[in-house]
Design a protein around this motif. Structure first.
Motif, PDB file in Angstrom:
ATOM      1  N   HIS A 100      -6.205   2.060   7.508  1.00 41.77           N
ATOM      2  CA  HIS A 100      -4.769   2.318   7.389  1.00 41.77           C
ATOM      3  C   HIS A 100      -4.440   3.754   7.766  1.00 41.77           C
ATOM      4  O   HIS A 100      -5.132   4.685   7.377  1.00 41.77           O
ATOM      5  N   GLY A 158       1.490   7.084  -6.630  1.00 44.08           N
ATOM      6  CA  GLY A 158       0.289   7.807  -7.035  1.00 44.08           C
ATOM      7  C   GLY A 158      -0.837   6.900  -7.498  1.00 44.08           C
ATOM      8  O   GLY A 158      -1.723   7.334  -8.231  1.00 44.08           O
ATOM      9  N   SER A 194      -8.830   2.326   1.179  1.00 46.27           N
ATOM     10  CA  SER A 194      -8.518   1.813   2.506  1.00 46.27           C
ATOM     11  C   SER A 194      -9.231   2.643   3.555  1.00 46.27           C
ATOM     12  O   SER A 194      -9.545   3.802   3.331  1.00 46.27           O
ATOM     13  N   CYS A 241      -8.211  -2.666   1.202  1.00 40.20           N
ATOM     14  CA  CYS A 241      -7.070  -2.487   0.297  1.00 40.20           C
ATOM     15  C   CYS A 241      -6.721  -3.797  -0.387  1.00 40.20           C
ATOM     16  O   CYS A 241      -5.601  -4.009  -0.821  1.00 40.20           O
ATOM     17  N   THR A 247      -4.788  -3.844  -9.006  1.00 42.21           N
ATOM     18  CA  THR A 247      -5.625  -3.225  -7.976  1.00 42.21           C
ATOM     19  C   THR A 247      -7.076  -3.124  -8.431  1.00 42.21           C
ATOM     20  O   THR A 247      -7.934  -2.683  -7.679  1.00 42.21           O
ATOM     21  N   ARG A 290      -4.085   4.849  -6.507  1.00 43.28           N
ATOM     22  CA  ARG A 290      -5.038   4.873  -5.409  1.00 43.28           C
ATOM     23  C   ARG A 290      -5.561   3.482  -5.102  1.00 43.28           C
ATOM     24  O   ARG A 290      -6.054   2.784  -5.977  1.00 43.28           O
ATOM     25  N   THR A 325       0.894   4.054  -2.918  1.00 43.28           N
ATOM     26  CA  THR A 325       0.595   5.442  -2.578  1.00 43.28           C
ATOM     27  C   THR A 325       1.702   6.358  -3.084  1.00 43.28           C
ATOM     28  O   THR A 325       1.442   7.419  -3.641  1.00 43.28           O
ATOM     29  N   ARG A 326       2.962   5.904  -2.920  1.00 42.27           N
ATOM     30  CA  ARG A 326       4.104   6.704  -3.364  1.00 42.27           C
ATOM     31  C   ARG A 326       4.080   6.877  -4.880  1.00 42.27           C
ATOM     32  O   ARG A 326       4.463   7.929  -5.402  1.00 42.27           O
ATOM     33  N   CYS A 335      -2.058  -3.322   2.711  1.00 44.84           N
ATOM     34  CA  CYS A 335      -1.457  -2.560   3.814  1.00 44.84           C
ATOM     35  C   CYS A 335      -0.549  -3.406   4.687  1.00 44.84           C
ATOM     36  O   CYS A 335       0.318  -2.872   5.373  1.00 44.84           O
ATOM     37  N   LEU A 377       0.833  -1.208   0.000  1.00 43.92           N
ATOM     38  CA  LEU A 377       0.000   0.000   0.000  1.00 43.92           C
ATOM     39  C   LEU A 377       0.867   1.258   0.000  1.00 43.92           C
ATOM     40  O   LEU A 377       0.580   2.225  -0.695  1.00 43.92           O
ATOM     41  N   ASP A 378       1.963   1.220   0.774  1.00 38.33           N
ATOM     42  CA  ASP A 378       2.865   2.376   0.822  1.00 38.33           C
ATOM     43  C   ASP A 378       3.522   2.604  -0.540  1.00 38.33           C
ATOM     44  O   ASP A 378       3.670   3.746  -0.978  1.00 38.33           O
ATOM     45  N   GLU A 394      -0.714   6.039   8.104  1.00 39.39           N
ATOM     46  CA  GLU A 394       0.735   5.893   7.912  1.00 39.39           C
ATOM     47  C   GLU A 394       1.517   5.902   9.221  1.00 39.39           C
ATOM     48  O   GLU A 394       2.594   5.325   9.313  1.00 39.39           O
TER      49      GLU A 394
END
Lengths: 159, 266
Positions: free
Chosen positions: B34, B26, B31, B47, B94, B28, B23-24, B82, B19-20, B36
């Motif tokens: 979650h 970009g 969730s 997620c 996804t 989507r 997200t980094r 996550c 998930l991180d 950070e």
């Protein structure tokens, strides 16, 4: 209802090291010794282990073996599993209400009996079944309950 | 290490959570539970993604049996992004058919248990959720999905004033004995991390009410913004020896800049 002295709680706590791994063991001891987990006990345990009260409360409310309200000297467990339910386990509850005046989760005023409704006691052949202090009573006739409880009252605590 | 998420190649470290990484990059991924700062909840399962591993390009030298990798079928599994650490190069979907179906059911069930939550309703609109008798919205004004993020935040940032109470269908988040918690400092961390807006915080003048407890607010002496509660600062001064803040972070920064400007004669 018996008043629990702070010394009793402290004596109990001091038999355990200050380690979170003994949380449940202390609570079980309280349950055994006092018949429930008293609020004073949780407060003292929170100080003893330096853990938040909320964390201990979460544990105490999670386990069915722990009770936050006083329980009677004798614990009556009435089965409400499938077979007992079909064999009119609810009549047993009515019978107990007539004999002792308590419903599930309640305690008699004299502190002698507590009543719990449980799911299956694993003795379906004896349905409807109840267990008092570990002794099984099968195929209960609700009208005979008076005698059973009188006998238990006369005998005292079976440990 | 490279992972391919929805056709996009993203570089990452071994052991990073999917998930991180997404997200980094970009990308989507829906969730709720979650945050950070409070990793490892993994309970809302929204997620959910599909991960394909073992395509053969991560060979570990079974050289003698050449071609053994091509015989092996790639494995596709559903995971919670996550709490899925990337251990090998993989391909992530996804929004595959399977992900859409699973996520839709999860959303519909969450909506049924927390019908008053606007956040969940919004996610249902965005990602799609099935209707039907099975997902019939229960009456009531429930917003809580029992993710436990608030209790975790309170233990981490606050004072451990709240926790989950009871179990099964009766489980809820509350203070011990449902009473106003003596240890609650009213920092509001629980409400700030709550993904569904289930925790009520009311501010009226110089008072904040949370978990049935009313606390006095402190304000920035320059701009009047809320800097916390008096009890919060008191506890911090007792336990960490800190002084109660006179200024809010913005004004403090401004004061610092002014001092610097004056010092250097700008």
């Amino acid at each position: 209802m018996r008043i629990i002295a702070g010394e009793e709680i402290n004596a109990l706590l001091n038999t355990y090291p200050r380690n979170a791994m003994y949380t449940l063991a202390v609570m079980q001891d309280m349950q055994r010794q006092f018949g429930y987990v008293p609020r004073e006990g949780l407060d003292a345990l929170s100080g003893h282990l330096e853990r938040p009260l909320s964390e201990l409360y979460a544990i105490a409310t999670f386990y069915k073996a722990l009770s936050l309200t006083p329980r009677g000297k004798h614990i009556i467990k009435v089965c409400d599993g499938t077979v007992c339910h079909i064999r009119a386990g609810t009549n047993v509850l009515d019978g107990i209400y007539r004999a002792l005046g308590i419903g599930p989760g309640e305690m008699t005023d004299d502190g002698e009996f507590s009543l719990e409704l449980v799911n299956c006691l694993g003795a379906c052949a004896l349905a409807p079944v109840m267990v008092v202090d570990g002794t099984y009573y099968g195929k209960i006739a609700p009208e005979s309950l008076h005698e059973v409880f009188d006998a238990i009252r006369a005998e005292g605590v079976i440990d | 290490m490279i992972v391919t998420i929805d056709g996009k190649e993203v570089s990452c470290e071994r052991g990073e959570y999917l998930l991180d990484i997404a997200t980094r990059a970009g990308i989507r991924i829906a969730s709720l539970c979650h945050h950070e700062g409070l990793q490892g909840q993994g309970c809302c399962r929204l997620c959910t993604v599909e991960v394909e591993t073992g395509r053969g390009d991560t060979g570990r030298g079974e050289g003698a049996q050449s071609g053994s990798f091509s015989d092996k079928k790639p494995r596709r599994e559903i995971v919670a992004a996550c709490i899925y650490p990337v251990e090998a190069e993989c391909v992530v979907y996804t929004d595959s058919e399977r992900v859409r179906r699973n996520r839709g059911i999860l959303l519909a069930l969450l909506r049924a248990s927390a019908p008053a939550s606007e956040e969940i309703a919004e996610l249902c609109r965005e990602f799609g959720a099935p209707d039907g008798a099975r997902y019939e919205v229960q009456s009531g004004d429930g917003k809580c999905i029992l993710c436990g993020l608030c209790a975790k935040a309170c233990q981490t940032l606050g004072t451990g004033a709240i926790s989950s109470v009871g179990r099964g269908t009766a489980k809820k988040i509350s203070t011990p004995y449902d009473e106003p918690a003596t240890v609650c400092v009213g920092c509001g961390s629980c409400a700030a991390v709550c993904p569904t807006g289930a925790i009520e915080v009311a501010e009226d003048g110089d008072e904040r009410t949370i978990w049935n407890k009313t606390l006095t607010l402190t304000r920035c002496s320059r701009c009047g913004a809320v800097t916390g509660t008096a009890f919060e600062h008191y506890r911090a001064s007792v336990h960490a020896g800190t002084e109660p803040p006179d200024l809010c972070p913005d004004c403090r920064r401004k004061a610092m800049t002014d001092t610097m400007a004056k010092t250097f004669g700008v």
